[in-house]
Write a protein that holds these residues in place. Structure first.
Motif, mmCIF file in Angstrom:
data_model
loop_
_atom_site.group_PDB
_atom_site.id
_atom_site.type_symbol
_atom_site.label_atom_id
_atom_site.label_comp_id
_atom_site.label_asym_id
_atom_site.label_seq_id
_atom_site.Cartn_x
_atom_site.Cartn_y
_atom_site.Cartn_z
ATOM 1 N N THR A 99 0.824 -1.200 0.000
ATOM 2 C CA THR A 99 0.000 0.000 0.000
ATOM 3 C C THR A 99 0.865 1.260 0.000
ATOM 4 O O THR A 99 0.614 2.202 -0.752
ATOM 5 C CB THR A 99 -0.937 -0.015 1.234
ATOM 6 N N VAL A 100 1.915 1.240 0.844
ATOM 7 C CA VAL A 100 2.812 2.395 0.916
ATOM 8 C C VAL A 100 3.572 2.564 -0.403
ATOM 9 O O VAL A 100 3.697 3.670 -0.934
ATOM 10 C CB VAL A 100 3.800 2.241 2.095
ATOM 11 N N GLN A 101 4.038 1.448 -0.940
ATOM 12 C CA GLN A 101 4.771 1.474 -2.204
ATOM 13 C C GLN A 101 3.917 2.106 -3.307
ATOM 14 O O GLN A 101 4.369 2.973 -4.044
ATOM 15 C CB GLN A 101 5.166 0.037 -2.577
ATOM 16 N N GLU A 102 2.684 1.651 -3.389
ATOM 17 C CA GLU A 102 1.762 2.178 -4.407
ATOM 18 C C GLU A 102 1.516 3.670 -4.214
ATOM 19 O O GLU A 102 1.434 4.428 -5.183
ATOM 20 C CB GLU A 102 0.405 1.475 -4.313
ATOM 21 N N ALA A 103 1.383 4.074 -2.948
ATOM 22 C CA ALA A 103 1.107 5.490 -2.674
ATOM 23 C C ALA A 103 2.284 6.360 -3.108
ATOM 24 O O ALA A 103 2.096 7.408 -3.734
ATOM 25 C CB ALA A 103 0.798 5.692 -1.191
ATOM 26 N N ILE A 104 3.512 5.917 -2.787
ATOM 27 C CA ILE A 104 4.694 6.706 -3.160
ATOM 28 C C ILE A 104 4.845 6.727 -4.683
ATOM 29 O O ILE A 104 5.056 7.787 -5.288
ATOM 30 C CB ILE A 104 5.973 6.134 -2.496
ATOM 31 N N GLY B 108 2.559 6.296 -6.895
ATOM 32 C CA GLY B 108 1.469 7.092 -7.457
ATOM 33 C C GLY B 108 1.760 8.580 -7.369
ATOM 34 O O GLY B 108 1.509 9.341 -8.316
ATOM 35 N N ALA B 109 2.324 9.012 -6.237
ATOM 36 C CA ALA B 109 2.600 10.439 -6.041
ATOM 37 C C ALA B 109 3.704 10.913 -6.987
ATOM 38 O O ALA B 109 3.606 11.985 -7.579
ATOM 39 C CB ALA B 109 2.993 10.701 -4.587
ATOM 40 N N LEU B 110 4.746 10.102 -7.125
ATOM 41 C CA LEU B 110 5.885 10.528 -7.942
ATOM 42 C C LEU B 110 5.603 10.390 -9.436
ATOM 43 O O LEU B 110 6.170 11.119 -10.245
ATOM 44 C CB LEU B 110 7.143 9.738 -7.562
ATOM 45 N N ALA B 111 4.705 9.470 -9.789
ATOM 46 C CA ALA B 111 4.422 9.232 -11.210
ATOM 47 C C ALA B 111 3.468 10.270 -11.787
ATOM 48 O O ALA B 111 3.350 10.402 -12.991
ATOM 49 C CB ALA B 111 3.832 7.834 -11.399
ATOM 50 N N GLY B 112 2.802 11.018 -10.909
ATOM 51 C CA GLY B 112 1.789 11.948 -11.391
ATOM 52 C C GLY B 112 2.344 13.147 -12.137
ATOM 53 O O GLY B 112 1.589 13.921 -12.706
ATOM 54 N N GLY B 113 3.653 13.318 -12.134
ATOM 55 C CA GLY B 113 4.251 14.444 -12.825
ATOM 56 C C GLY B 113 3.996 15.775 -12.133
ATOM 57 O O GLY B 113 4.144 16.841 -12.724
ATOM 58 N N ARG B 114 3.600 15.696 -10.870
ATOM 59 C CA ARG B 114 3.347 16.922 -10.124
ATOM 60 C C ARG B 114 4.645 17.538 -9.644
ATOM 61 O O ARG B 114 5.605 16.833 -9.375
ATOM 62 C CB ARG B 114 2.519 16.596 -8.876
ATOM 63 N N GLU B 115 4.647 18.868 -9.521
ATOM 64 C CA GLU B 115 5.787 19.543 -8.916
ATOM 65 C C GLU B 115 5.473 19.722 -7.440
ATOM 66 O O GLU B 115 4.360 20.098 -7.093
ATOM 67 C CB GLU B 115 5.969 20.941 -9.539
ATOM 68 N N PHE B 116 6.448 19.444 -6.590
ATOM 69 C CA PHE B 116 6.201 19.641 -5.165
ATOM 70 C C PHE B 116 7.064 20.781 -4.647
ATOM 71 O O PHE B 116 8.247 20.871 -4.989
ATOM 72 C CB PHE B 116 6.492 18.355 -4.392
ATOM 73 N N ALA B 117 6.461 21.619 -3.833
ATOM 74 C CA ALA B 117 7.176 22.795 -3.339
ATOM 75 C C ALA B 117 8.283 22.416 -2.365
ATOM 76 O O ALA B 117 9.206 23.171 -2.122
ATOM 77 C CB ALA B 117 6.191 23.746 -2.665
ATOM 78 N N GLY B 118 8.173 21.244 -1.804
ATOM 79 C CA GLY B 118 9.192 20.840 -0.837
ATOM 80 C C GLY B 118 8.860 19.483 -0.273
ATOM 81 O O GLY B 118 7.891 18.846 -0.683
ATOM 82 N N ARG B 119 9.659 19.082 0.688
ATOM 83 C CA ARG B 119 9.479 17.767 1.299
ATOM 84 C C ARG B 119 8.103 17.627 1.933
ATOM 85 O O ARG B 119 7.446 16.602 1.776
ATOM 86 C CB ARG B 119 10.527 17.561 2.377
ATOM 87 N N SER B 120 7.704 18.665 2.674
ATOM 88 C CA SER B 120 6.419 18.579 3.370
ATOM 89 C C SER B 120 5.283 18.414 2.387
ATOM 90 O O SER B 120 4.350 17.653 2.617
ATOM 91 C CB SER B 120 6.174 19.823 4.212
ATOM 92 N N ALA B 121 5.382 19.153 1.277
ATOM 93 C CA ALA B 121 4.315 19.088 0.276
ATOM 94 C C ALA B 121 4.223 17.688 -0.302
ATOM 95 O O ALA B 121 3.133 17.138 -0.471
ATOM 96 C CB ALA B 121 4.568 20.109 -0.827
#
Ligand SMILES: [Zn+2]
Lengths: 195, 66
Positions: free
Chosen positions: A34-39, A41-54
């Motif tokens: 579940t954790v693997q899929e979540a990570i 999924g987040a990184l594959a979305g092509g989103r830009e993140f403002a920082g670690r917290s985001a």
């Protein structure tokens, strides 16, 4: 984007999320997936993140949804309202706190915890808190965490897990009184961290 | 009058649903004279805040280090 996040941060994030998923799913392999899929999924979305917290907040939001899906899936095959030996033992312990007239035994009367909020700033308190959560029986924990960690309404919890409202209240009461006792014994009665 | 055991159920349910006026009155009357249940009630509130904070810590991590 992964390049912005060093591996130490990703490892730490993974560890935090895994602990959270394990507490609720009570199944290491399922929690890992579940954790693997979540990570992923987040990184594959092509989103830009403002920082670690985001990034972490985003992964966590995805993880919550995945945990809910996993619990929903599981609730088809298990009977959440069935009492295990552990749950029966919790009820017996709770009943033992009262006199026959259902008022507190003098020695079991809940004590004043003083300023418990101060504990929230202490690392050691969180270790005790987590251990107490781990000690809750699986079904009790599942209902409690859906309510308190995933912030479902009680009605939604009952509906998702197919249990009656009154049973939902009984289970939440069992979880809270169990946690209360555990924290009292292992933190508040022992004076918290010895410093 | 409510027993302490009944009061623990009402205090827990109060975290999950709106208690009726009649329930609240009976509860308050009991709490006025029972320190054990008053402490229990404060502890239920504390559990709620601890759970919120726990999720916060897990989801945000160590912001201060950012
Ligand atoms: Zn009382």
């Amino acid at each position: 984007m992964t390049a912005n996040f060093d591996s130490a941060f990703l490892t730490e994030m993974r560890r935090d999320l895994l602990r959270f998923a394990r507490l609720q799913l009570r199944d290491n392999a399922l929690a890992e997936d579940t954790v693997q899929e979540a990570i992923a999924g987040a990184l594959a979305g092509g989103r830009e993140f403002a920082g670690r917290s985001a990034l972490k907040t985003w992964v966590f939001a995805i993880l919550r949804n995945k945990i809910v899906d996993a619990i929903r899936e599981r609730s088809r095959s298990i009977n959440v309202s069935a009492l295990s030996v552990d749950e029966e033992a919790m009820d017996e312990t709770f009943d033992g706190l009262f006199k026959p007239n259902a008022h507190w035994q003098p020695e079991s009367r809940p004590a004043d915890w003083g300023d418990p909020e101060a504990a929230l700033n202490q690392e050691q308190f969180w270790a005790v808190f987590e251990t107490c959560l781990e000690h809750l029986p699986a079904n009790t924990a599942r209902v409690f965490m859906m309510r308190e960690f995933l912030e479902f309404d009680t009605d939604e919890v009952c509906a998702e897990l197919k249990i009656s409202t009154s049973n939902c209240h009984v289970i939440l009461h069992r979880a809270r009184t169990g946690l209360r006792r555990c924290l009292e014994k292992n933190w508040f009665a022992s004076g918290g961290a010895s410093c | 009058m409510l027993t302490c055991k009944e009061v623990t159920h009402l205090l827990s349910e109060g975290q999950d649903r709106k208690l009726t006026v009649a329930e609240r009155v009976r509860l308050e009357m009991h709490l006025l004279i029972c320190s054990g249940c008053s402490n229990f009630g404060r502890q239920m509130n504390f559990l709620r805040s601890a759970c919120r904070r726990y999720v916060d810590r897990r989801s945000r991590g160590h912001d201060r280090a950012d």
